[in-house]
Design an enzyme around this catalytic site. Structure first.
Site, PDB file in Angstrom:
ATOM      1  N   SER A  47      16.961  21.650  31.954  1.00 60.51           N
ATOM      2  CA  SER A  47      17.428  22.831  31.227  1.00 60.51           C
ATOM      3  C   SER A  47      18.253  22.487  29.996  1.00 60.51           C
ATOM      4  O   SER A  47      18.318  23.283  29.049  1.00 60.51           O
ATOM      5  CB  SER A  47      18.251  23.730  32.162  1.00 60.51           C
ATOM      6  OG  SER A  47      19.325  23.003  32.736  1.00 60.51           O
ATOM      7  N   GLY A  84      15.667  23.339  35.685  1.00 57.14           N
ATOM      8  CA  GLY A  84      15.656  23.061  37.123  1.00 57.14           C
ATOM      9  C   GLY A  84      14.963  21.762  37.496  1.00 57.14           C
ATOM     10  O   GLY A  84      14.907  21.411  38.678  1.00 57.14           O
ATOM     11  N   ASN A 112      20.186  17.273  37.782  1.00 54.01           N
ATOM     12  CA  ASN A 112      19.904  18.157  38.919  1.00 54.01           C
ATOM     13  C   ASN A 112      19.836  17.385  40.233  1.00 54.01           C
ATOM     14  O   ASN A 112      20.162  17.926  41.298  1.00 54.01           O
ATOM     15  CB  ASN A 112      18.604  18.930  38.689  1.00 54.01           C
ATOM     16  CG  ASN A 112      18.771  20.008  37.630  1.00 54.01           C
ATOM     17  OD1 ASN A 112      19.793  20.677  37.571  1.00 54.01           O
ATOM     18  ND2 ASN A 112      17.775  20.166  36.779  1.00 54.01           N
ATOM     19  N   ASP A 195      28.424  29.653  32.995  1.00 53.69           N
ATOM     20  CA  ASP A 195      28.240  28.866  34.222  1.00 53.69           C
ATOM     21  C   ASP A 195      29.004  27.549  34.189  1.00 53.69           C
ATOM     22  O   ASP A 195      29.083  26.838  35.186  1.00 53.69           O
ATOM     23  CB  ASP A 195      26.752  28.608  34.493  1.00 53.69           C
ATOM     24  CG  ASP A 195      26.055  27.878  33.353  1.00 53.69           C
ATOM     25  OD1 ASP A 195      26.745  27.341  32.460  1.00 53.69           O
ATOM     26  OD2 ASP A 195      24.807  27.846  33.354  1.00 53.69           O
ATOM     27  N   HIS A 198      25.882  24.705  31.201  1.00 59.27           N
ATOM     28  CA  HIS A 198      24.945  24.664  30.072  1.00 59.27           C
ATOM     29  C   HIS A 198      25.660  24.909  28.743  1.00 59.27           C
ATOM     30  O   HIS A 198      26.404  25.883  28.612  1.00 59.27           O
ATOM     31  CB  HIS A 198      23.835  25.700  30.274  1.00 59.27           C
ATOM     32  CG  HIS A 198      22.978  25.422  31.463  1.00 59.27           C
ATOM     33  ND1 HIS A 198      23.183  26.040  32.679  1.00 59.27           N
ATOM     34  CD2 HIS A 198      21.932  24.572  31.623  1.00 59.27           C
ATOM     35  CE1 HIS A 198      22.289  25.583  33.549  1.00 59.27           C
ATOM     36  NE2 HIS A 198      21.517  24.702  32.942  1.00 59.27           N
TER      37      HIS A 198
END
Length: 219
Positions: A47, A84, A112, A195, A198
């Site tokens: 991402s 993801g 991730n 979040d 990011h």
């Protein structure tokens, strides 16, 4: 002219080319094609590369394309980021991505894995397998690793060993390393979205600088 190409467009073009060859048979082999001397820089990641929350045109690969264009350097950036994505998922889709000649391959995967607590040996093995497959397809491709770090939620030993994965792979394979892609951005609230993970548009500008510091010496 902005030459940034999202990976889905590349795959469509590749499919169309394949279909044309099937329809025309051996005639295609004898048809002259306009020579394209532009070199390709492919960003293969998750991402962060895909520009989650900001869009492709504001993600750091697009900033790199803008930099190249401003310097009149004949390179086309391909954004092969997928939100993801883990190292395992990246390895599984790599064959599709390598249907084109790649001059510089920037590998940005692993974050991730760390957030999900995937065994470190598995992450490292997957990254090595990606490197091996890139060179199997084209031994002349220059590879750059985008180093990653994670918060100490998984314990200090895991966090430290996770960080060392990229250093070890860079030494083993003699490839260039961006020590920490999120340097100057990670943990800075004003440079990250809600979040806390990011980057914002401003954050992506810093990521592009971190990448360019290494990429400039490669191209």
């Amino acid at each position: 002219m902005n030459k940034l190409i999202p990976i889905f467009l590349v795959l469509i073009l590749a499919a169309c080319t394949s279909e044309t060859k099937e329809e025309t048979g051996t005639q295609t082999e004898n048809t002259s094609k306009p020579e394209n001397n532009s070199k390709t820089i492919l960003f293969f990641g998750n991402s962060l590369t895909a520009g989650y929350g900001v869009g492709l045109e504001e993600a750091f690969p697009a900033k790199i394309q803008n930099k190249l264009d401003s310097l009149e350097m004949d390179y086309t950036v391909v954004n092969a980021g997928l939100s993801g994505e883990t190292t395992s998922g990246g390895l599984n889709r790599l064959d599709w991505v390598l249907n084109q000649k790649v001059d510089v391959f920037v590998l940005e995967l692993g974050a991730n894995d760390g957030l999900r607590g995937i065994p470190l040996k598995e992450t490292k093995a997957n990254l090595q397998a990606i490197i091996d497959l890139v060179w199997e397809k084209n031994p002349d491709t220059k590879i750059i690793l985008a180093g990653m770090q994670i918060p100490p939620n998984m314990g200090q030993d895991y966090t430290t060993e996770f960080k060392n994965i990229w250093t070890d792979l860079a030494k083993t394979n003699d490839v260039k390393l961006i020590p920490f892609l999120l340097d100057g951005v990670g943990g800075v609230p004003s440079l990250n979205q809600g979040d806390g993970i990011h980057p914002t548009i401003e954050g992506h500008k810093i990521l592009a600088k971190n990448v360019w510091e290494v990429l400039e010496g490669v191209i």
